[in-house]
Design a protein around this motif. Structure first.
Motif, PDB file in Angstrom:
ATOM      1  N   LYS A  45       0.927  -1.300  -0.029  1.00 65.83           N
ATOM      2  CA  LYS A  45      -0.030  -0.012  -0.044  1.00 65.83           C
ATOM      3  C   LYS A  45       1.038   1.397   0.059  1.00 65.83           C
ATOM      4  N   ALA A  46       1.938   1.389   0.958  1.00 65.79           N
ATOM      5  CA  ALA A  46       2.675   2.547   0.993  1.00 65.79           C
ATOM      6  C   ALA A  46       3.343   2.844  -0.380  1.00 65.79           C
ATOM      7  N   ASP A  47       3.975   1.842  -0.855  1.00 59.43           N
ATOM      8  CA  ASP A  47       4.425   2.197  -2.304  1.00 59.43           C
ATOM      9  C   ASP A  47       3.477   2.286  -3.455  1.00 59.43           C
ATOM     10  N   ALA A  48       2.348   1.906  -3.285  1.00 62.77           N
ATOM     11  CA  ALA A  48       1.083   2.369  -4.335  1.00 62.77           C
ATOM     12  C   ALA A  48       0.665   3.850  -3.939  1.00 62.77           C
ATOM     13  N   GLU A  49       0.766   4.268  -2.728  1.00 65.75           N
ATOM     14  CA  GLU A  49       0.431   5.474  -2.292  1.00 65.75           C
ATOM     15  C   GLU A  49       1.535   6.535  -3.089  1.00 65.75           C
ATOM     16  N   ALA A  50       2.730   6.160  -2.788  1.00 67.77           N
ATOM     17  CA  ALA A  50       3.773   7.046  -3.052  1.00 67.77           C
ATOM     18  C   ALA A  50       4.054   7.187  -4.701  1.00 67.77           C
ATOM     19  N   LEU A  51       3.459   5.849  -5.517  1.00 63.70           N
ATOM     20  CA  LEU A  51       3.245   5.966  -6.909  1.00 63.70           C
ATOM     21  C   LEU A  51       2.161   7.049  -7.407  1.00 63.70           C
ATOM     22  N   ALA A  52       1.007   6.696  -6.549  1.00 65.94           N
ATOM     23  CA  ALA A  52      -0.042   7.953  -6.822  1.00 65.94           C
ATOM     24  C   ALA A  52       0.215   9.261  -6.868  1.00 65.94           C
ATOM     25  N   GLN A  53       1.095   9.575  -5.739  1.00 66.08           N
ATOM     26  CA  GLN A  53       1.549  11.054  -5.416  1.00 66.08           C
ATOM     27  C   GLN A  53       2.597  11.290  -6.620  1.00 66.08           C
ATOM     28  N   ASP A  54       3.290  10.510  -7.108  1.00 62.93           N
ATOM     29  CA  ASP A  54       4.344  10.742  -8.253  1.00 62.93           C
ATOM     30  C   ASP A  54       3.425  11.328  -9.363  1.00 62.93           C
ATOM     31  N   ILE A  55       2.321  10.836  -9.828  1.00 67.96           N
ATOM     32  CA  ILE A  55       1.790  10.979 -10.950  1.00 67.96           C
ATOM     33  C   ILE A  55       0.489  12.255 -10.776  1.00 67.96           C
ATOM     34  N   GLY A  56       0.353  12.552  -9.515  1.00 66.97           N
ATOM     35  CA  GLY A  56      -0.255  13.825  -8.903  1.00 66.97           C
ATOM     36  C   GLY A  56      -1.857  13.586  -9.503  1.00 66.97           C
ATOM     37  N   ASP A  57      -2.231  14.604 -10.291  1.00 68.07           N
ATOM     38  CA  ASP A  57      -3.491  14.948 -10.692  1.00 68.07           C
ATOM     39  C   ASP A  57      -4.229  13.811 -11.540  1.00 68.07           C
ATOM     40  N   LEU A  58      -3.077  12.936 -11.972  1.00 68.27           N
ATOM     41  CA  LEU A  58      -3.637  11.840 -13.145  1.00 68.27           C
ATOM     42  C   LEU A  58      -3.898  10.583 -12.191  1.00 68.27           C
ATOM     43  N   ALA A  59      -3.686  10.588 -10.717  1.00 66.76           N
ATOM     44  CA  ALA A  59      -4.352   9.708  -9.780  1.00 66.76           C
ATOM     45  C   ALA A  59      -5.457   9.832  -9.329  1.00 66.76           C
ATOM     46  N   ALA A  60      -6.679   9.018  -9.443  1.00 66.76           N
ATOM     47  CA  ALA A  60      -7.875   9.170  -9.020  1.00 66.76           C
ATOM     48  C   ALA A  60      -8.039   8.412  -7.705  1.00 66.76           C
ATOM     49  N   GLY A  61      -7.128   7.781  -7.234  1.00 67.10           N
ATOM     50  CA  GLY A  61      -7.187   7.021  -5.995  1.00 67.10           C
ATOM     51  C   GLY A  61      -6.434   5.830  -5.707  1.00 67.10           C
ATOM     52  N   VAL A  62      -6.296   5.352  -4.677  1.00 65.43           N
ATOM     53  CA  VAL A  62      -5.618   4.091  -4.398  1.00 65.43           C
ATOM     54  C   VAL A  62      -6.375   2.764  -3.823  1.00 65.43           C
ATOM     55  N   PHE A  63      -6.522   1.626  -4.468  1.00 74.07           N
ATOM     56  CA  PHE A  63      -7.202   0.412  -3.852  1.00 74.07           C
ATOM     57  C   PHE A  63      -6.242  -0.607  -3.366  1.00 74.07           C
ATOM     58  N   SER A  64      -6.043  -0.762  -2.089  1.00 77.92           N
ATOM     59  CA  SER A  64      -4.965  -1.660  -1.776  1.00 77.92           C
ATOM     60  C   SER A  64      -5.432  -3.085  -1.235  1.00 77.92           C
ATOM     61  N   GLY A  65      -6.440  -3.570  -1.789  1.00 78.96           N
ATOM     62  CA  GLY A  65      -7.257  -4.661  -1.115  1.00 78.96           C
ATOM     63  C   GLY A  65      -6.880  -5.932  -2.075  1.00 78.96           C
ATOM     64  N   ALA A  66      -5.858  -5.872  -3.139  1.00 80.84           N
ATOM     65  CA  ALA A  66      -5.624  -7.153  -3.810  1.00 80.84           C
ATOM     66  C   ALA A  66      -5.122  -8.070  -3.170  1.00 80.84           C
ATOM     67  N   THR A  67      -5.618  -9.440  -3.385  1.00 80.31           N
ATOM     68  CA  THR A  67      -5.013 -10.654  -2.645  1.00 80.31           C
ATOM     69  C   THR A  67      -4.983 -11.862  -3.751  1.00 80.31           C
ATOM     70  N   MET A  68      -4.543 -12.931  -3.112  1.00 77.96           N
ATOM     71  CA  MET A  68      -4.326 -14.101  -4.037  1.00 77.96           C
ATOM     72  C   MET A  68      -5.544 -14.751  -4.542  1.00 77.96           C
ATOM     73  N   HIS A  69      -5.530 -15.196  -5.815  1.00 80.17           N
ATOM     74  CA  HIS A  69      -6.669 -15.979  -6.574  1.00 80.17           C
ATOM     75  C   HIS A  69      -7.667 -15.052  -6.777  1.00 80.17           C
ATOM     76  N   THR A  70      -7.614 -13.688  -6.922  1.00 85.97           N
ATOM     77  CA  THR A  70      -8.530 -12.649  -7.381  1.00 85.97           C
ATOM     78  C   THR A  70     -10.135 -13.238  -7.034  1.00 85.97           C
ATOM     79  N   PRO A  71     -10.179 -13.115  -5.646  1.00 91.35           N
ATOM     80  CA  PRO A  71     -11.680 -13.375  -5.210  1.00 91.35           C
ATOM     81  C   PRO A  71     -12.705 -12.189  -5.771  1.00 91.35           C
TER      82      PRO A  71
END
Ligand code: NAD
Length: 353
Positions: A45-71
């Motif tokens: 999550k922290a790395d994803a949030e940093a990435l979202a910050q890097d792209i500024g206005d182009l980021a619409a949000g972060v969803f950090s709930g991904a998990t194994m086997h794509t439930p």
């Protein structure tokens, strides 16, 4: 004899290199988008949030709930955020689990996907999605599932723990080994498979000795792209079938299962696919099954299904499930030979091929 084949190159845009992550904003714009939803696992999550910050206005949000086997319930939660945030593309930052979530969203919405892989699993270059609902896993293949852009930056894999680097690399290598004897293989898939195997045979030993070796990390990621592309292009056989059975019915961890099974499935097919496997066998010292087992041992990979907590009774059931539906394999498959293969993998024996 002349080899007959049909070939279609992948439409995925591959961007590869040190520092490539800095091109994310450009690629969001190039795919015609301006509101990217960044996806990750809770652990990243922290790395994803940093990435979202890097792209500024182009980021619409972060969803950090991904998990194994794509439930499917996780996908549905992410889809709510896609709608609320009015996202027009997804950026999947992570391994096969995060890429799986991005693919599941794209399958439902046809939103463009940009993937920034942080493991070597290879999912980012395939049009294949495995998802789970009520304990059962289904696999779909669809053009909408293939990510549009993949940004490979070796620096993103520097933090991948050594044990996961090893199993993830062997997972990718399994795509290449099965691609070599695929019924629908073509000269390009064979070149890519062999080059991918060479890249991993060079790089994984170096990563084990020195996890921060940026050049070795780049070489492994190059192997991941090649081996993943093979998986996305040609059909798989016994190895993937068995790993799917073990993961699906006994919940064994994905990359570890591939790592343990690969020497045994390769040895099983060694004689039936000897010409197709000859060049790969050379890379690993002459015999494909024992050569891969020696390689796995040298890099500290898990070697036995016993280590994953399986019992011998599980092997009986797995052998029966694995022969329920027929599928193509270079060597014909029957229950007793599969049961024997599973016993060897259970004990972690060196294959005798
Ligand atoms: P993963 O994505 O499940 O990641 C495992 C863990 O490692 C997660 O907690 C993740 O956050 C963490 N992680 C990932 N990269 C990291 C990094 N650089 N540093 C530190 N931690 C990191 O693992 P995986 O093996 O890449 O993916 C497995 C999944 O991918 C399985 O569900 C499998 O079915 C799927 N897969 C699909 C395909 C396909 O073509 N559809 C191909 C290969 C794998």
């Amino acid at each position: 004899m002349t080899q007959s084949f049909s070939y279609a190159g992948s439409s995925a845009q591959i961007v590869f290199g040190d520092g490539a992550r800095s091109q994310l904003a450009d690629w969001v714009r190039k795919v015609g988008c301006s509101r990217a939803l960044v996806l990750s696992t809770p652990q990243q999550k922290a790395d994803a949030e940093a990435l979202a910050q890097d792209i500024g206005d182009l980021a619409a949000g972060v969803f950090s709930g991904a998990t194994m086997h794509t439930p499917v319930d996780v996908t549905e939660a992410a889809m709510k955020l896609v709608a609320e945030a009015e996202a027009d593309c997804v950026v999947s930052f992570g391994g096969g689990s995060t890429t799986g979530l991005g693919k599941a969203i794209a399958y439902r919405t046809d939103l463009p996907q940009i993937v920034m892989p942080t493991t070597y699993a290879g999912s980012e270059v395939t049009p294949i999605l495995g998802q789970t609902e009520a304990g059962s896993k289904t696999t779909v293949r669809d053009a909408k599932i293939l990510p549009e852009v993949v940004i490979y930056d070796p620096a993103l894999t520097l933090g991948l723990p050594v044990a996961m680097s090893v199993t993830s690399g062997l997972n990718a290598m399994a795509h290449a080994v099965e691609g070599l004897y695929a019924k629908d293989r073509n000269p390009i898939s064979t070149l890519m498979a062999l080059e991918g195997l060479r890249a991993f045979s060079r790089s994984l030993r170096k990563i084990v000795a020195s996890p921060q070796d940026a050049e070795a990390r780049g070489d492994a990621l190059y192997g991941a792209w090649l081996c993943g592309t093979v998986l996305g292009t040609v059909g798989m056989a016994l190895h993937h079938k068995l790993c799917h059975t073990l993961g699906g019915s006994f919940d064994t961890p994905h990359a570890e299962t591939h790592a343990i099974m690969l020497p045994h499935t390769a040895a099983f097919n060694a004689a039936a696919a000897a010409p197709e496997l000859a060049a790969a066998a050379e890379i690993f010292g002459g015999s494909i099954g024992s050569g891969l087992w020696d390689f796995a041992t040298a890099i500290g990979a898990p070697l036995s299904l016993k280590e994953l907590g399986l019992s011998e009774a599980d092997l009986d059931r797995a052998a029966s499930i694995a022969v329920e539906n027929s599928y193509w394999n270079p060597r014909p498959v029957d229950r007793s030979s599969i049961r024997a293969l599973l016993q060897d993998a259970f004990e972690g024996r060196r294959p005798q091929d």
